[in-house]
Motif scaffolding. Sequence first.
Motif, short mmCIF file in Angstrom:
data_model
loop_
_atom_site.label_atom_id
_atom_site.label_comp_id
_atom_site.label_asym_id
_atom_site.label_seq_id
_atom_site.Cartn_x
_atom_site.Cartn_y
_atom_site.Cartn_z
N TYR A 19 0.75 -1.21 -0.01
CA TYR A 19 -0.02 0.09 -0.12
C TYR A 19 0.82 1.50 0.05
O TYR A 19 0.60 2.14 -0.55
N ALA A 20 1.88 1.39 0.88
CA ALA A 20 2.69 2.45 0.80
C ALA A 20 3.42 2.69 -0.56
O ALA A 20 3.37 3.93 -0.93
N LEU A 21 3.80 1.63 -1.04
CA LEU A 21 4.63 1.57 -2.47
C LEU A 21 3.70 2.20 -3.57
O LEU A 21 3.91 3.09 -4.39
N VAL A 22 2.32 1.65 -3.59
CA VAL A 22 1.48 2.18 -4.38
C VAL A 22 1.09 3.67 -4.32
O VAL A 22 1.03 4.42 -4.97
N LEU A 23 0.92 4.09 -2.94
CA LEU A 23 0.62 5.48 -2.48
C LEU A 23 1.66 6.28 -3.09
O LEU A 23 1.78 7.18 -3.66
N PHE A 24 2.71 5.81 -2.80
CA PHE A 24 4.06 6.50 -3.16
C PHE A 24 4.23 6.70 -4.76
O PHE A 24 4.42 7.99 -5.15
N GLY A 25 3.89 5.55 -5.44
CA GLY A 25 3.77 5.70 -6.86
C GLY A 25 2.98 6.62 -7.35
O GLY A 25 3.24 7.34 -8.33
N VAL A 26 1.70 6.55 -6.76
CA VAL A 26 0.59 7.60 -7.16
C VAL A 26 0.98 8.92 -7.05
O VAL A 26 0.96 9.80 -7.90
#
Length: 152
Positions: free
Chosen positions: A138-145
């Motif tokens: 989730y943190a990686l996806v949020l960072f990517g977004v």
Amino acid sequence: MEENFTNQSETPQTLTLERPALGFLMETARWGKFMAIVSFVGLGLLVLLGIFYSAFISSLAGGELDELPASISGAVGLVYVLMAVLFFFPVLYLYRFSVKIQSSIRSKTTEEFTHALSNLKSLFKFMGIYTVVILAIYALVLFGVMLGAAFI
């Protein structure tokens, strides 16, 4: 970090469970066993869904859904099967805990009680690691977004 509660020179201490505690454990075991059996059925249905989904989408890919690559249907079906395999282990730990705790209370054996608690520990350890992995994703996806939004 593990702690040793008994020293070699000391007399081992025993833990005595009173009737209400044993009753709570038996009720927990009954509910755990019920939840494990229902989960095993659900996992079986998930595997069947993955297989049938792959077969159904593959049959449509030749006709109505030519733009959909056949590999996508296989990948989606594989994801369902992998999810079922992943969650098989915590359900198995729950089932083993439930069966062994019931057996240990009926037979009053410490060894089975220890094995039951070992399965409960494995269940919580698995779910804890799974939770950390999901939160990291989730943190990686949020960072990517957020990174993608910064460049738009």
